[in-house]
Write an enzyme that holds these catalytic residues in place. Structure first.
Site, PDB file in Angstrom:
ATOM      1  CG  ASN A   1      -1.934   0.935   1.428  1.00 10.26           C
ATOM      2  OD1 ASN A   1      -2.735   1.073   0.512  1.00 10.26           O
ATOM      3  ND2 ASN A   1      -1.999   1.629   2.566  1.00 10.26           N
TER       4      ASN A   1
ATOM      5  CG  HIS B   1      -4.296  10.160   1.945  1.00  8.79           C
ATOM      6  ND1 HIS B   1      -5.415  10.133   2.766  1.00  8.79           N
ATOM      7  CD2 HIS B   1      -3.551   9.092   2.292  1.00  8.79           C
ATOM      8  CE1 HIS B   1      -5.329   9.090   3.572  1.00  8.79           C
ATOM      9  NE2 HIS B   1      -4.220   8.439   3.305  1.00  8.79           N
TER      10      HIS B   1
HETATM   11  O1  G2I Z   1      -1.564   9.870   7.638  1.00  3.71           O
HETATM   12  C1  G2I Z   1      -2.686   9.435   6.960  1.00  3.71           C
HETATM   13  C2  G2I Z   1      -2.587   7.954   6.604  1.00  3.71           C
HETATM   14  C3  G2I Z   1      -1.512   7.730   5.559  1.00  3.71           C
HETATM   15  N1  G2I Z   1      -1.432   6.328   5.196  1.00  3.71           N
HETATM   16  C4  G2I Z   1      -1.288   5.389   6.267  1.00  3.71           C
HETATM   17  C5  G2I Z   1      -2.329   5.603   7.343  1.00  3.71           C
HETATM   18  O2  G2I Z   1      -2.108   4.744   8.428  1.00  3.71           O
HETATM   19  C6  G2I Z   1      -2.337   7.051   7.815  1.00  3.71           C
HETATM   20  O3  G2I Z   1      -3.344   7.159   8.813  1.00  3.71           O
HETATM   21  C7  G2I Z   1      -3.130   8.085   9.808  1.00  3.71           C
HETATM   22  C8  G2I Z   1      -4.276   8.060  10.788  1.00  3.71           C
HETATM   23  O4  G2I Z   1      -5.481   8.397  10.124  1.00  3.71           O
HETATM   24  C9  G2I Z   1      -4.040   9.116  11.878  1.00  3.71           C
HETATM   25  O5  G2I Z   1      -5.032   9.015  12.891  1.00  3.71           O
HETATM   26  O6  G2I Z   1      -1.943   7.827  10.465  1.00  3.71           O
HETATM   27  C10 G2I Z   1      -1.615   8.841  11.377  1.00  3.71           C
HETATM   28  C11 G2I Z   1      -0.226   8.615  11.926  1.00  3.71           C
HETATM   29  O7  G2I Z   1       0.717   8.698  10.906  1.00  3.71           O
HETATM   30  C12 G2I Z   1      -2.670   8.890  12.480  1.00  3.71           C
HETATM   31  O8  G2I Z   1      -2.401   9.979  13.348  1.00  3.71           O
HETATM   32  C13 G2I Z   1      -2.146   9.622  14.658  1.00  3.71           C
HETATM   33  C14 G2I Z   1      -1.616  10.854  15.375  1.00  3.71           C
HETATM   34  O9  G2I Z   1      -0.410  11.262  14.717  1.00  3.71           O
HETATM   35  C15 G2I Z   1      -1.326  10.524  16.792  1.00  3.71           C
HETATM   36  O10 G2I Z   1      -0.917  11.682  17.470  1.00  3.71           O
HETATM   37  C16 G2I Z   1      -2.567   9.922  17.452  1.00  3.71           C
HETATM   38  O11 G2I Z   1      -2.269   9.464  18.755  1.00  3.71           O
HETATM   39  O12 G2I Z   1      -3.323   9.186  15.313  1.00  3.71           O
HETATM   40  C17 G2I Z   1      -3.072   8.738  16.608  1.00  3.71           C
HETATM   41  C18 G2I Z   1      -4.355   8.110  17.183  1.00  3.71           C
HETATM   42  O13 G2I Z   1      -5.416   9.038  17.172  1.00  3.71           O
END
Ligand code: G2I
Length: 456
Positions: free
Chosen positions: A205, A241
């Site tokens: 992915n 995205h």
């Molecule tokens: O960054 C967007 C996505 C890109 N591709 C891989 C995916 O796994 C990624 O998802 C996001 C989540 O949607 C976010 O929710 O990944 C992020 C991290 O790289 C996630 O953010 C994290 C925050 O950075 C943290 O501070 C927080 O504790 O989410 C965590 C849980 O809410």
């Protein structure tokens, strides 16, 4: 057109799909519709596509749970299955949220996409701060994959085994895994995952691989070579995205070239971000963008799944990562379907779904935000597009004896079953492209059907 249905027919339609919102309309000659018409998962099934969303386990109740369960046929844990979530301390596991999402999916006849086993981000600090020989790293990774894939054996339709292995120029990203193990970590990870669950589809992915470019070509060459070596690779995930108005023109061609290699393709993390504030022009462009991405998937048989990265703007990673940007998902923060929702539905051949007014109307959307055994909290959002209000009155009839006990941001009166809420002194004006929300507490017993709101 929605206003031609009787209130009872509307209520039955809403109940039939578990919808907890209803939309009232204030505009001469305009039409509206709502998410209850035909769920996206039903439209997708007719086209042979699974329609998914990323979810947060703790939110799977109330309106969020109703929409996640009724509209989608696949769930991806947004964070719950990442290594840092499941093994925060070495040898000590926390599967609570991941288990909860899998159980919810099973209860709603949904697939689960496991996300993600091998990544450079959201790893536990004990892993990233450790110093490991390559033999140790390899065995840590093998154990992690065997443990997690093994735990959910038979319950996961597809795993994002390796996430984001490439740089933009198509070279391998410098990560814990690449630096410690070389590019062979990818084939090994796939092989270990296959051993732990031979029935799960295994994916690589990445983002910015939606169109034909250096990065997607590197992914293409990798998949081709893995296939030639007999490594178990079943699919590629194009995260998607996207930025408003920037769907790559080569998206369908790119999906097709992967399909022609003999692997499935999934759109795994679709969202379309825009500079805030949203307005009706941007929301219409966003609907066109969602529609063209879904249409590209529909056009290629081996494109099997379109998953949005959060279905509501209240559960999106965008605003915190790109300050000033947001509104990237198909539902707004109050769980009202946006034009983007109808863009998806149209690409899936949805009929009878008329987009909500993008011009010349103000709508009122009623939703129950929380409910307990004797009471509930609800809200009504009044939103205008191509029209505006200088004062407003929202009225509805409660069908099952509900009684308002308290209201805020509006003055509400109830006489028998008839409720009327008028603007407060400070929120009568609703500009074009703007909205006002008021809330209330009420009592209920027996049932709590959602009424239709009339704006005047
Ligand atoms: O960054 C967007 C996505 C890109 N591709 C891989 C995916 O796994 C990624 O998802 C996001 C989540 O949607 C976010 O929710 O990944 C992020 C991290 O790289 C996630 O953010 C994290 C925050 O950075 C943290 O501070 C927080 O504790 O989410 C965590 C849980 O809410």
């Amino acid at each position: 057109m929605r206003s031609s249905r009787t209130p009872l027919a509307r209520r039955l339609a809403a109940l039939a799909t578990g919808a907890l919102t209803a939309v009232g309309l204030f505009a001469a000659g305009a039409t509206t519709a709502h998410a209850a018409d035909t769920p996206l998962r039903t439209l997708g099934a007719a086209k042979g596509k699974v329609i998914g969303t990323a979810v947060t386990g703790s939110k799977l109740t109330g309106s969020y749970g109703d929409i996640a369960g009724s509209q989608f046929s696949s769930l991806t844990p947004g964070n719950a299955m990442k290594w840092g979530s499941v093994e925060p301390t070495q040898g000590s596991f926390n599967w609570t949220e991941a288990d909860q999402i899998v159980a919810f999916a099973q209860a709603h006849n949904q697939q689960v996409r496991g996300h993600t086993l091998v990544w450079h981000s959201q790893n536990p600090s004990w892993l990233t701060n450790g110093s490991w020989t390559s033999a140790q790293l390899s065995s840590l990774l093998q154990n992690h994959i065997s443990t997690e894939v093994g735990r959910y054996k038979g319950k996961i339709a597809a795993w994002d085994v390796v996430n984001e292995p490439f740089n933009e120029d198509g070279t391998y990203r410098s990560t814990l895994w690449y630096n410690g193990l070389g590019s062979g970590y990818i084939a090994n990870a796939l092989t270990w995952a296959h051993a732990a669950d031979p029935d799960a589809k295994l994916y690589i992915n990445d983002y910015n691989v939606e169109g034909v470019n250096s990065k997607s070509t590197a992914l293409y060459n990798l998949v081709k070579s893995l296939k030639q070596q007999g490594v178990p690779i079943d699919g590629v995930g194009l995260q998607a995205h996207l930025i408003l108005g920037q769907v790559p023109s080569t998206l369908q061609q790119n999906i097709q070239r992967f399909a022609d290699l003999g692997v499935d393709v999934a759109i795994t993390e679709l969202d379309v971000r825009m500079a805030l504030p949203a307005d009706s022009t941007k929301l219409a462009q966003q609907a066109a963008d969602f529609k063209s991405v879904v249409a590209a998937c529909v056009a290629v048989t081996r494109c099997v799944n379109v998953t949005v990265w959060g279905f509501t703007d209240s559960d999106s990673w965008v605003p915190s990562t790109f300050p000033g940007y947001g509104a990237a998902t198909p539902y707004d923060e109050n769980y009202s379907p946006k034009p983007a929702y109808y863009g998806i539905a149209e690409a899936l051949g949805g009929s009878g779904t008329t987009p909500p007014p993008t011009n010349g109307a103000c709508t009122a959307t009623y939703s129950v935000t929380s409910q307990w055994n004797t009471g509930f909290t609800g809200q009504v959002k009044i939103a205008c597009a191509g029209a505006s209000l200088s004062s407003w009155k929202a009225s509805w009839t409660y069908g099952a004896g509900q009684q308002i006990t308290q209201a805020w941001n509006a003055g509400c009166t109830q006489s028998g079953s008839a409720v009327t809420c008028a603007n407060a002194s400070y929120n009568g004006s609703v500009p074009d492209g703007g909205s006002v929300t008021f809330g209330f507490n009420a009592s209920w017993s027996g049932s709590n059907p959602v009424p239709t709101v009339t704006l005047s």
